[in-house]
Scaffold this active site. Structure first.
Site, mmCIF file in Angstrom:
data_model
loop_
_atom_site.group_PDB
_atom_site.id
_atom_site.type_symbol
_atom_site.label_atom_id
_atom_site.label_comp_id
_atom_site.label_asym_id
_atom_site.label_seq_id
_atom_site.Cartn_x
_atom_site.Cartn_y
_atom_site.Cartn_z
ATOM 1 N N ASP A 26 12.073 -50.742 5.395
ATOM 2 C CA ASP A 26 11.569 -50.340 4.050
ATOM 3 C C ASP A 26 10.776 -49.126 4.088
ATOM 4 O OD1 ASP A 26 12.692 -53.074 3.367
ATOM 5 O OD2 ASP A 26 10.633 -53.830 3.590
ATOM 6 N N GLU A 198 17.035 -52.726 -6.375
ATOM 7 C CA GLU A 198 15.378 -52.639 -5.770
ATOM 8 C C GLU A 198 15.035 -51.261 -5.184
ATOM 9 O OE1 GLU A 198 15.394 -55.945 -3.133
ATOM 10 O OE2 GLU A 198 16.740 -54.868 -1.947
HETATM 11 C C1 6LW Z 1 11.775 -55.416 0.362
HETATM 12 C C2 6LW Z 1 12.978 -55.540 -0.703
HETATM 13 C C3 6LW Z 1 13.924 -56.463 -0.139
HETATM 14 O O1 6LW Z 1 10.513 -55.198 -0.166
HETATM 15 O O2 6LW Z 1 13.441 -57.093 1.210
HETATM 16 O O3 6LW Z 1 15.869 -57.656 -0.173
HETATM 17 C C4 6LW Z 1 12.087 -56.667 0.987
HETATM 18 N N1 6LW Z 1 14.929 -56.868 -0.510
HETATM 19 O O4 6LW Z 1 13.626 -54.179 -0.708
HETATM 20 C C5 6LW Z 1 11.633 -56.914 2.312
HETATM 21 O O5 6LW Z 1 11.973 -55.985 3.119
#
Ligand code: 6LW
Length: 541
Positions: A26, A198
């Protein structure tokens, strides 16, 4: 041949991916002047939010982590793969701004992703007390607009059964002077058909707002999606060419799971994308090294879209024309002579404080006061470092006088509470000091016939764990050379895929971290047991 290709061909300056190897997912990338920073997620490990620093995007040095104390982060009781998700580093008003989610739960459709902001005049701190933001969703990030206004972006979660859990990307004004969110959140983007929208980051260029998001979920279907708008609140139009980056449908690529990206530009307006990748041990196989950080070169199309060549992750990327800035290579051995733990170390669920991680009580040794059992989530005593290569060895010399079977210490290949291998010393009921192996696989313990060794004679015991691709072996040294414990273990139980438990429709557990090699001391009866480690060495084979 383009200039870039020529430079790559001569071996001039090349970014070799992943730039951060092992569990560094990330990424948030930031340039301040001539300095580049990468911040990555740490979940249930301290220090929270690791930071790496570079002057040329090629060579990166670890600065350690930011959330080093309980004042900034309290991980007591945090679930596996909960804790710190997706940090975002930005810079405004002479201050570094760090936003991060502390995810308290994710189960049964709920998340509890409390977001916080801290600021500091220098990347090394001191950092302010956390300002709680909202808990609408995770992956919060700040956008500082040209007019001085500041905005908080985040994914927006929906707990209601039958609804889309990832509702889209919302934005809300943040008043930097007053230190609080103001006005109502507005949903500005609901994503493409890939879903799971996201990881928002917003940029401004040539009269456009560019919204970079991650989609497809953080595994094989992961991707980076770019959408743009003339106005902050939208409407945002996704790039008609499709995702900016993905490895979906290309199991032949060495870098998989490409997604969760973030842009940066050099002073001469060359653009790069930092993003997440993984290196499975076989096509679409287990990722023991967790999710790592890579960098791609970005070109702007004639009609103003940021693109990566072929929209796939390259293992080698021409570097920007910046003066090469290598850092001193850190030695493979830590002799524990420094007053504080080196930046390569992490500790599980509690910060490295001298009451349990002590570098003074016995000079030139790391004394680890024992903590809870492997199931304990409040006070475990595990000091570990990331496994960064498929083949590597981690070794130490330990002095340990267990008073009972409740005192246990040794070396581990560790993923989470449910998945680990442990070569441990304890005291047998007849008073002997014994070395043995224990595994926890999916929360079920397993021991092995014929692995116990009497180590009563060795006050100083060499211990090592060897990661050999999908296999893991432990060794010991009684003072007359290394021997192997007679069992070959499955290293792939220490992988993101093995840790995840997804029953139809409902993820019960995630594997967001990656494997660690570590020094683990348990004082299960709370009798004051400790172990001393003379040094620890990590070498890639
Ligand atoms: C991260 C998000 C995600 O914050 O996984 O599935 C999380 N989505 O973007 C953890 O890496």
């Amino acid at each position: 041949m383009s200039t870039d290709t020529a430079r790559a061909a001569t071996g001039a300056a090349i970014i070799r991916n992943p730039v951060l190897r092992g569990f560094y997912p990330d990424p948030s990338i930031l340039r301040v002047g001539d300095d580049y920073y990468l911040a990555t997620s740490t979940f249930e490990w301290y220090p929270g939010v690791t930071v790496h620093h570079s002057r040329d995007l090629v060579h990166w040095r670890p600065l350690g982590g930011i959330l080093t104390e309980q004042r900034l982060l309290d991980l007591r009781g945090a679930g596996d793969s909960c804790g710190v998700w997706a940090p975002d580093l930005s810079y405004a008003d002479g201050l570094f701004h760090l936003v991060y989610s502390d995810v308290a739960s994710f189960s049964n459709g709920y998340w509890d992703p409390q977001n916080y902001l801290i600021t500091a005049p220098d990347i090394a701190g001191p950092w302010s007390d956390p300002i709680p933001l909202h808990a609408h969703g995770f992956d919060a990030a700040l956008f500082h607009d040209d007019d001085g206004s500041c905005w908080l972006l985040a994914m927006s979660a929906d707990w209601r059964p039958g609804r889309e859990r990832f509702r889209g990307i919302e934005i809300q004004r943040y008043d930097r002077a007053r230190g609080r969110l103001v006005g109502d959140p507005v949903t500005i983007f609901t994503g493409t058909a890939a879903g799971y929208t996201e990881a928002p980051h917003l940029y401004r260029r040539d009269g456009w707002y560019y919204l970079v998001t991650a989609e497809g979920g953080t595994s094989w279907e992961h991707q980076v999606t770019v959408a743009r708008s003339r106005a902050l609140f939208g409407p945002y139009e996704p790039d008609p060419a499709g995702p900016m980056l993905s490895s979906v449908g290309r199991p032949d690529l060495p870098l998989q799971k490409a997604g969760h990206g973030c842009l940066v530009s050099t002073p001469d307006d060359r653009w790069y994308l930092a993003h997440l990748v993984a290196r499975p041990y076989s096509p679409l196989g287990k990722c023991v090294l967790g999710r790592e950080t890579a960098i791609q070169a970005v070109r702007w199309s004639a009609d103003g879209w940021p693109r990566v060549d072929g929209a796939v992750p390259a293992a080698e990327v021409p570097a920007p024309e910046l003066p090469a800035h290598p850092w001193p290579v850190s030695p493979p051995t830590d002799d524990f002579d420094a007053p504080v733990l080196a930046p390569v170390w992490s500790t599980l669920r509690r910060p490295a404080t001298p009451d349990w991680v002590n570098l003074h009580e016995r000079p030139s040794h790391l004394r680890v006061h024992g903590g809870q059992s492997p199931a304990g989530r409040q006070r475990p005593s595990l000091v570990a470092r990331r496994v960064a290569a498929a083949r590597c060895v981690f070794e130490t010399v330990m002095e340990f006088r267990p008073a009972s079977h409740r005192q246990v210490a040794g070396v581990t290949g560790y993923y989470n509470v449910d998945n680990w291998h442990f070569a441990y010393v304890t005291r047998a009921d007849d008073g002997r000091r014994v070395l043995d192996v224990l595994t926890s696989d999916g929360g079920r313990r397993r021991c092995y016939p014929g692995t116990e060794v009497d180590v009563s004679s060795a006050d100083r015991l060499g211990l090592r764990v060897v990661f050999d691709g999908p296999e893991l072996r432990f060794g010991y040294d009684l003072g007359d050379g290394w021997r192997e414990l007679p069992v070959t273990l499955d290293a792939t139980i220490l992988s993101d895929e093995h840790a995840a438990r997804v029953v139809p429709g409902e993820p019960e557990a995630w594997g967001f971290t990656g494997a660690f090699a570590g020094l683990w001391v348990q004082d299960i009866g709370a009798d004051g047991g400790y172990a001393d480690f003379d040094h620890a060495t990590y070498r890639e084979l």
